[in-house]
Design a protein around this motif. Structure first.
Motif, short mmCIF file in Angstrom:
data_model
loop_
_atom_site.label_atom_id
_atom_site.label_comp_id
_atom_site.label_asym_id
_atom_site.label_seq_id
_atom_site.Cartn_x
_atom_site.Cartn_y
_atom_site.Cartn_z
N PRO A 188 0.80 -1.23 0.00
CA PRO A 188 0.00 0.00 0.00
C PRO A 188 0.83 1.28 0.00
CG PRO A 188 -0.90 -1.58 1.57
CD PRO A 188 0.41 -2.14 1.09
N SER A 189 2.12 1.19 0.33
CA SER A 189 2.96 2.39 0.31
C SER A 189 3.05 3.01 -1.07
CB SER A 189 4.37 2.06 0.82
OG SER A 189 5.06 1.21 -0.09
N VAL A 190 2.78 2.21 -2.12
CA VAL A 190 2.78 2.75 -3.48
C VAL A 190 1.79 3.92 -3.59
CG1 VAL A 190 2.22 2.22 -5.90
CG2 VAL A 190 3.56 0.62 -4.55
N ARG A 191 0.69 3.82 -2.87
CA ARG A 191 -0.29 4.91 -2.88
C ARG A 191 0.31 6.19 -2.31
NH1 ARG A 191 -5.75 3.99 -3.25
NH2 ARG A 191 -6.40 1.86 -3.71
N ILE A 192 1.06 6.06 -1.21
CA ILE A 192 1.67 7.23 -0.59
C ILE A 192 2.72 7.83 -1.50
CG2 ILE A 192 3.06 8.03 1.36
CD1 ILE A 192 1.74 5.80 3.02
N HIS A 193 3.58 6.98 -2.07
CA HIS A 193 4.65 7.49 -2.92
C HIS A 193 4.09 8.22 -4.15
CE1 HIS A 193 7.29 5.45 -0.28
NE2 HIS A 193 7.09 4.24 -0.74
N SER A 194 2.98 7.72 -4.69
CA SER A 194 2.42 8.34 -5.89
C SER A 194 1.69 9.64 -5.57
CB SER A 194 1.49 7.37 -6.63
OG SER A 194 0.35 7.07 -5.85
N ARG A 195 1.51 9.98 -4.29
CA ARG A 195 0.92 11.26 -3.93
C ARG A 195 1.80 12.43 -4.35
NH1 ARG A 195 -2.54 12.19 0.24
NH2 ARG A 195 -2.38 14.33 -0.52
N LEU A 196 3.12 12.20 -4.51
CA LEU A 196 4.04 13.27 -4.88
C LEU A 196 4.14 13.44 -6.39
CD1 LEU A 196 4.81 12.66 -1.87
CD2 LEU A 196 7.12 13.34 -2.48
N GLY A 200 -5.96 -4.34 -6.45
CA GLY A 200 -5.02 -5.40 -6.77
C GLY A 200 -4.27 -5.22 -8.07
N HIS A 201 -4.31 -4.03 -8.66
CA HIS A 201 -3.61 -3.74 -9.91
C HIS A 201 -2.76 -2.48 -9.75
CE1 HIS A 201 -6.87 -6.35 -11.28
NE2 HIS A 201 -6.20 -6.54 -12.41
N VAL A 202 -1.58 -2.47 -10.40
CA VAL A 202 -0.83 -1.23 -10.50
C VAL A 202 -1.28 -0.51 -11.77
CG1 VAL A 202 1.19 -1.94 -9.16
CG2 VAL A 202 1.11 -2.45 -11.61
N LEU A 203 -1.27 0.83 -11.69
CA LEU A 203 -1.78 1.67 -12.78
C LEU A 203 -0.60 2.23 -13.54
CD1 LEU A 203 -4.60 3.52 -10.81
CD2 LEU A 203 -4.66 1.29 -11.94
N VAL A 204 -0.43 1.80 -14.76
CA VAL A 204 0.75 2.12 -15.57
C VAL A 204 0.36 3.09 -16.68
CG1 VAL A 204 2.58 1.17 -17.02
CG2 VAL A 204 1.65 -0.19 -15.12
N ARG A 205 1.20 4.11 -16.87
CA ARG A 205 1.04 5.00 -18.02
C ARG A 205 2.29 4.89 -18.87
NH1 ARG A 205 -2.26 9.21 -19.54
NH2 ARG A 205 -1.32 10.76 -20.94
N GLU A 206 2.09 4.53 -20.13
CA GLU A 206 3.18 4.34 -21.07
C GLU A 206 3.45 5.66 -21.80
OE1 GLU A 206 2.18 -0.22 -22.37
OE2 GLU A 206 0.61 1.33 -22.49
N GLY A 207 4.72 6.04 -21.90
CA GLY A 207 5.10 7.30 -22.51
C GLY A 207 5.20 8.42 -21.49
#
Length: 266
Positions: free
Chosen positions: A169-177, A256-263
């Motif tokens: 769940p720390s991925v959520r915190i890191h992506s806040r920045l 249960g999925h990571v959200l990826v943006r390509e490019g």
């Protein structure tokens, strides 16, 4: 950080919503003059670790409480945290933290304690710091991303590299920045092997960090990958290591999925 006025307003709002919380830095006394002790215009009290052993011990115990078997050993705290750098701390009355913290430290409600903390290690690349340890015992406050933002501003960081697990769940915190650019695998390997990746955050533009913290201008993902699909996740790291631009975008982790943006994120 460039154009950090909106970020300053957000930090001021966070502190005003949580009276009693203040920003403190703990590190070698030699580093006080090298830090920005008014990050985003907010005052930081610098406490030399050589003369604040009780606070250093409190951080050690809380780090071990937060991370269990991989909590920081005492010699690592001294040699690799405090001697080369400084830990950003949010201090508060003990009544504000989770009950297990008060019990572990034997604190009364108004005793000062560490509510949240972040340590990023300096690297040999100018402006680049390595995220090492983020912890928060202030539930429901949003303290974790704010102690990270304020500490990085104090360090004058421009870029941050960190290590995370796809399913953490720390991925959520890191992506806040802001968007997390995928870098690749951890140098030298990792205890959690295929679940682990290196990311990089650009924290040089305060206005863009503020937008991310306020969840403005969300970037839609182009792909969702299940955190259990290790071959697909490994393939993402292969692509990142080959030079392709891939980011995890907010909230980073969803159902249960990571959200990826390509490019490029735009």
């Amino acid at each position: 950080m460039r154009d950090a006025s909106a970020l300053t307003r957000g930090a001021e709002a966070f502190l005003s919503q949580h009276p009693g919380v203040s920003l403190v830095a703990l590190g070698s006394g030699a580093h006080a003059e090298s830090l920005d002790l008014a990050p985003l215009g907010l005052p930081v009290r610098y406490l030399p670790a050589e003369r604040n052993l009780e606070l250093a011990q409190q951080y050690l115990l809380l780090n071990q409480l937060a991370f269990g078997g991989i909590g920081v050993p005492r010699w690592v705290l001294s040699d690799l945290y405090l001697l080369p750098g400084a830990i950003g701390l949010l201090r508060c009355p003990a009544r504000m933290v989770r009950p297990e913290v008060r019990e572990r430290l034997g604190l009364a409600d108004e005793d000062p304690t560490i509510g949240a903390a972040y340590y990023a290690a300096p690297s040999v690349t100018p402006g680049l710091f390595i995220g090492v340890s983020l912890l928060s015992f202030l539930p429901g406050t949003g303290a974790a991303p704010w102690v990270k933002v304020l500490t990085l501003a104090m360090l004058r960081a421009r870029r941050l590299r960190g290590v995370a697990q796809w399913d953490n769940p720390s991925v959520r915190i890191h992506s806040r920045l802001g968007p997390l650019r995928l870098v690749g695998r951890v140098p030298g390997g990792h205890e959690y092997g295929e679940r682990t990746f290196v990311y990089e955050s650009d924290v040089s533009d305060g206005a863009r960090v503020a937008e991310a913290m306020e969840r403005r201008v969300p970037l839609p993902p182009t792909r969702r990958v299940a955190v259990t699909d290790l071959p697909a996740l490994s393939g993402l790291l292969d692509r990142a290591e080959a030079g392709e631009v891939l980011h995890l975008v907010a909230p980073g982790l969803d159902a249960g999925h990571v959200l990826v943006r390509e490019g490029e994120p735009g």
